[in-house]
Design a protein around this motif. Structure first.
Motif: not given
Ligand code: PLP
Length: 315
Positions: A145-151, A193, A287
């Motif tokens: 999802n969007a959050e997982q793609r970011q972090r 996840e 990161k």
């Protein structure tokens, strides 16, 4: 009577809620239908025995990405399974076009599939079955999802062995997912996840709907055996060739994955997606790394390039 059993539901509450389906359009038995009406018999071998093959391509900003490669892989699966459909590659392409155009989706998950079908006499001989081709277009979905793609995703390595190639040829894109689904539950139990499964030698194989890459000292490696030859995986090889990066298909041991500088997964459902935690420990500094970022950007840029993508004609 079992005290934990619920009373049988009232007849009315068993009616299907058409809104429970994602909005989309399917092609089934020669007709274009709303997704909610696309249903098959429970006697179909695709359902009873997972005797089916499929392929998924995506549409992004109104353009198919590498449609020809997906159609080629699908026809390869049909041949290996000795299935036949009454459509040529060009006709399948046209059917997919129509599903997307009728759905109106500009970002879509588009699937073509063929089941063994059912035999008119319920014979146990697969040669008697009438193969059934279907296709559909629903909204685009991603593994991350969007959050997982970011972090970056949090992944657990499951002890489960991905079904070996000597049992089910992974070149045939298939629905043999019980090992992958059990792997997912293993991952959830460990607060991760998603999951990565092992091959029969104990090396890393693949996860539920994705391949995996490790980056070490600027070099990329992805498991060679016991995995689906993903189109996104192949695309990473092509992008690496363009960028002058070294990319190899070879064994990836569990320690090698955990000690990598960067890890990412690949799928038509999401493209190139970073992994920053494996089994609760950070990958390198935790990161998203520079190689992953560079490849991810180029991957999405290629979606506008006519050499890699083709427009949907919405009419
Ligand atoms: N591995 C498995 C088991 C898959 O089901 C998928 C896609 O569904 C992939 C890998 C990734 O393949 P692709 O990049 O062609 O989507």
């Amino acid at each position: 009577m079992d005290k934990t059993a619920s009373p049988l539901p009232a007849i009315e509450s068993r009616h299907v809620d058409p809104h429970a389906y994602p909005a989309g359009v399917a092609f089934l038995d020669g007709q274009y239908l709303p997704m909610s009406q696309a249903k098959i018999s429970v006697l179909d071998w695709g359902f009873l025995h997972s005797d089916a093959t499929y392929d998924t391509v995506h549409v992004w900003n109104g353009r198919f990405f590498r449609l020809d490669l997906h159609i080629e892989r699908f026809f390869g699966g049909l041949e290996r399974l000795r299935m036949s459909i009454p459509f040529s590659r060009e006709q399948v392409s046209e059917i997919l076009q129509n599903c997307v155009a009728l759905s109106g989706h500009r970002a879509a998950y588009v699937e073509m599939l063929c089941t063994r079908g059912a035999s008119p006499t319920f014979s146990r001989d697969p040669r008697d079955a009438i193969n059934r081709f279907m296709a559909f277009a629903v909204p685009f979905g991603s593994v991350a999802n969007a959050e997982q793609r970011q972090r970056g995703l949090h992944v657990a390595i499951s002890d489960r062995i991905r079904i070996p190639p000597a049992s089910v040829d992974p070149a045939i894109k298939n629905y043999h997912w019980l090992d992958l689904v059990r792997g997912l539950y293993d991952a959830y139990d460990r607060n991760a996840e998603t999951a990565l499964l092992l091959d029969f030698n104990g090396n890393v194989a693949e996860g539920p709907g994705f391949n995996v890459f490790a980056v070490k000292n600027g070099r990329l490696t992805t498991p060679a055996i016991g995995v689906l030859a993903g189109i996104t995986r192949r695309t990473v090889f092509d992008l690496c060739a363009e960028l002058g990066l070294d990319c190899t298909a070879a064994d990836v041991s569990v320690p090698a994955l955990k000690e990598a500088d960067e890890v990412f997964i690949t799928s038509t459902a999401g493209g190139i997606m970073p992994v920053t935690i494996i089994d609760g420990a950070a990958v390198a500094d935790g990161k998203i790394g520079p190689v992953t970022k560079r490849l991810e950007k180029l991957y999405w840029d290629k979606h506008e390039d006519p050499a890699w993508s083709s427009p949907v004609h919405y009419g």
